[in-house]
Design a protein around this motif. Structure first.
Motif, PDB file in Angstrom:
ATOM      1  N   VAL A  67      -9.666  -3.551  -9.555  1.00  0.00           N
ATOM      2  CA  VAL A  67      -9.354  -2.121  -9.657  1.00  0.00           C
ATOM      3  C   VAL A  67     -10.304  -1.275  -8.819  1.00  0.00           C
ATOM      4  N   ASN A  68     -11.409  -1.832  -8.404  1.00  0.00           N
ATOM      5  CA  ASN A  68     -12.343  -1.097  -7.547  1.00  0.00           C
ATOM      6  C   ASN A  68     -12.121  -1.384  -6.065  1.00  0.00           C
ATOM      7  N   ALA A  69     -11.159  -2.248  -5.740  1.00  0.00           N
ATOM      8  CA  ALA A  69     -10.969  -2.688  -4.362  1.00  0.00           C
ATOM      9  C   ALA A  69     -10.349  -1.589  -3.512  1.00  0.00           C
ATOM     10  N   ASP A  70     -10.952  -1.334  -2.367  1.00  0.00           N
ATOM     11  CA  ASP A  70     -10.367  -0.455  -1.359  1.00  0.00           C
ATOM     12  C   ASP A  70      -9.585  -1.319  -0.367  1.00  0.00           C
ATOM     13  N   HIS A  71      -8.520  -0.753   0.187  1.00  0.00           N
ATOM     14  CA  HIS A  71      -7.654  -1.506   1.086  1.00  0.00           C
ATOM     15  C   HIS A  71      -7.401  -0.712   2.363  1.00  0.00           C
ATOM     16  N   ARG A  72      -7.174  -1.463   3.453  1.00  0.00           N
ATOM     17  CA  ARG A  72      -6.747  -0.822   4.696  1.00  0.00           C
ATOM     18  C   ARG A  72      -5.744  -1.731   5.396  1.00  0.00           C
ATOM     19  N   TYR A  73      -4.606  -1.146   5.744  1.00  0.00           N
ATOM     20  CA  TYR A  73      -3.550  -1.862   6.444  1.00  0.00           C
ATOM     21  C   TYR A  73      -3.248  -1.133   7.755  1.00  0.00           C
ATOM     22  N   GLN A  74      -3.115  -1.918   8.832  1.00  0.00           N
ATOM     23  CA  GLN A  74      -2.702  -1.375  10.124  1.00  0.00           C
ATOM     24  C   GLN A  74      -1.486  -2.164  10.584  1.00  0.00           C
ATOM     25  N   THR A  75      -0.366  -1.472  10.753  1.00  0.00           N
ATOM     26  CA  THR A  75       0.904  -2.135  11.024  1.00  0.00           C
ATOM     27  C   THR A  75       1.519  -1.587  12.300  1.00  0.00           C
ATOM     28  N   THR A  76       1.820  -2.492  13.223  1.00  0.00           N
ATOM     29  CA  THR A  76       2.526  -2.143  14.462  1.00  0.00           C
ATOM     30  C   THR A  76       3.889  -2.825  14.440  1.00  0.00           C
ATOM     31  N   LYS A  77       4.918  -2.068  14.779  1.00  0.00           N
ATOM     32  CA  LYS A  77       6.275  -2.610  14.719  1.00  0.00           C
ATOM     33  C   LYS A  77       7.072  -2.120  15.921  1.00  0.00           C
ATOM     34  N   LEU A  78       7.769  -3.045  16.571  1.00  0.00           N
ATOM     35  CA  LEU A  78       8.631  -2.723  17.708  1.00  0.00           C
ATOM     36  C   LEU A  78      10.012  -3.293  17.433  1.00  0.00           C
ATOM     37  N   THR A  79      11.024  -2.441  17.506  1.00  0.00           N
ATOM     38  CA  THR A  79      12.397  -2.855  17.239  1.00  0.00           C
ATOM     39  C   THR A  79      13.295  -2.425  18.387  1.00  0.00           C
ATOM     40  N   ALA A  80      14.120  -3.345  18.851  1.00  0.00           N
ATOM     41  CA  ALA A  80      15.147  -3.043  19.854  1.00  0.00           C
ATOM     42  C   ALA A  80      16.476  -3.507  19.287  1.00  0.00           C
ATOM     43  N   LYS A  81      17.426  -2.591  19.161  1.00  0.00           N
ATOM     44  CA  LYS A  81      18.721  -2.964  18.599  1.00  0.00           C
ATOM     45  C   LYS A  81      19.838  -2.222  19.313  1.00  0.00           C
ATOM     46  N   ASN A  82      21.006  -2.837  19.275  1.00  0.00           N
ATOM     47  CA  ASN A  82      22.168  -2.263  19.940  1.00  0.00           C
ATOM     48  C   ASN A  82      23.374  -2.374  19.016  1.00  0.00           C
ATOM     49  N   THR A  83      24.216  -1.359  19.053  1.00  0.00           N
ATOM     50  CA  THR A  83      25.477  -1.357  18.316  1.00  0.00           C
ATOM     51  C   THR A  83      26.618  -1.315  19.317  1.00  0.00           C
TER      52      THR A  83
END
Length: 249
Positions: free
Chosen positions: A60-76
């Protein structure tokens, strides 16, 4: 564990490019790059747990850090084959998630590449059927821990049938899903090559109508029942399977 005071700071940037070809119905492209930096600071509330030590548990005392990179290429793409109209969506996705060490769980990197495809088939008689498929690969590891590679092939199909101009429709579907291992479980090697697997079943009906009691009014509702069976469970200690069922209105 007790309660916590928690502060979350999340900064997200998104860069998006869209191109809808005026000459080709099969080209409707979207490119999207996003980056998220999330920091979570939390502190034990003294006295909120009768069994915790005076300063609280590390969890309960834990600090967290997340770094997220996302690349999406889509076609309809839209096309017609005989008596069926298709809206085909396909693309590729890259994701890298980095997590710093925390008191309650290890840090590490979760890197994934996925290919996905879905085709909405409109039979022009009120019936639409949508098969979906996703192939995802993963490399996950952390300093002081092993590195693991996983691959998941997931998919399903849904269908909807609308009864003419009545506004009523029935719908349903079945899907197979895999939840690939997460950074939290790096300390448990047996979990790192064991994705959670699930089968999900849904069925229900919907109504979408207008001008019911007065000109210009509208009413839309949907009732869906679902059953989900999760196997090879790693999210809950001592559980190999989880069964969920319910109704959504």
């Amino acid at each position: 564990f007790g309660n916590v005071d928690r502060a979350t700071d999340d900064k997200t940037e998104v860069l998006r490019y869209d191109y809808d070809s005026p000459d080709n119905d099969f080209v409707n492209l979207r490119l999207e790059l996003s980056y998220s930096d999330q920091q979570i600071e939390q502190e034990y509330v003294p006295g909120s747990s009768p069994v915790a030590p005076p300063g609280g548990f590390p969890t309960v005392n834990a600090d967290h850090r997340y770094q997220t990179t996302k690349l999406t290429a889509k076609n309809t793409g839209h096309l017609t084959t005989g008596a069926v109209d298709h809206a085909m969506r396909f693309g590729v996705e890259y994701l890298q998630r980095e997590r710093l060490d925390a008191d309650s769980a290890p840090g590490g990197t979760d890197e994934r590449v996925a290919l996905f495809f879905a085709d909405t088939l409109d039979f022009r008689n009120g019936l639409t059927v949508t098969p979906e498929l996703r192939l995802e690969t993963q490399e996950i590891g952390g300093t002081g821990y092993g590195t693991y590679d996983n691959t998941a092939l997931m998919g399903g199909v849904s269908a909807r049938y609308e009864f003419g101009a009545s506004g009523f429709a029935v719908l349903g579907g079945v899907w197979y899903n895999e939840n690939l291992p997460i950074i939290d479980d790096l300390g448990t090697p047996a979990y790192m090559t064991r994705p959670e697997t699930a089968m999900n079943y849904e069925a229900g009906f919907a109504y979408d109508g207008a001008n019911l009691m007065a000109e210009g009014d509208a009413l839309a509702l949907k009732l869906v029942g679902y059953v989900t069976e999760v196997r090879d469970v790693t999210s809950y200690s001592g559980r190999d399977a989880v069964h969920l069922k319910g109704l959504e209105l």
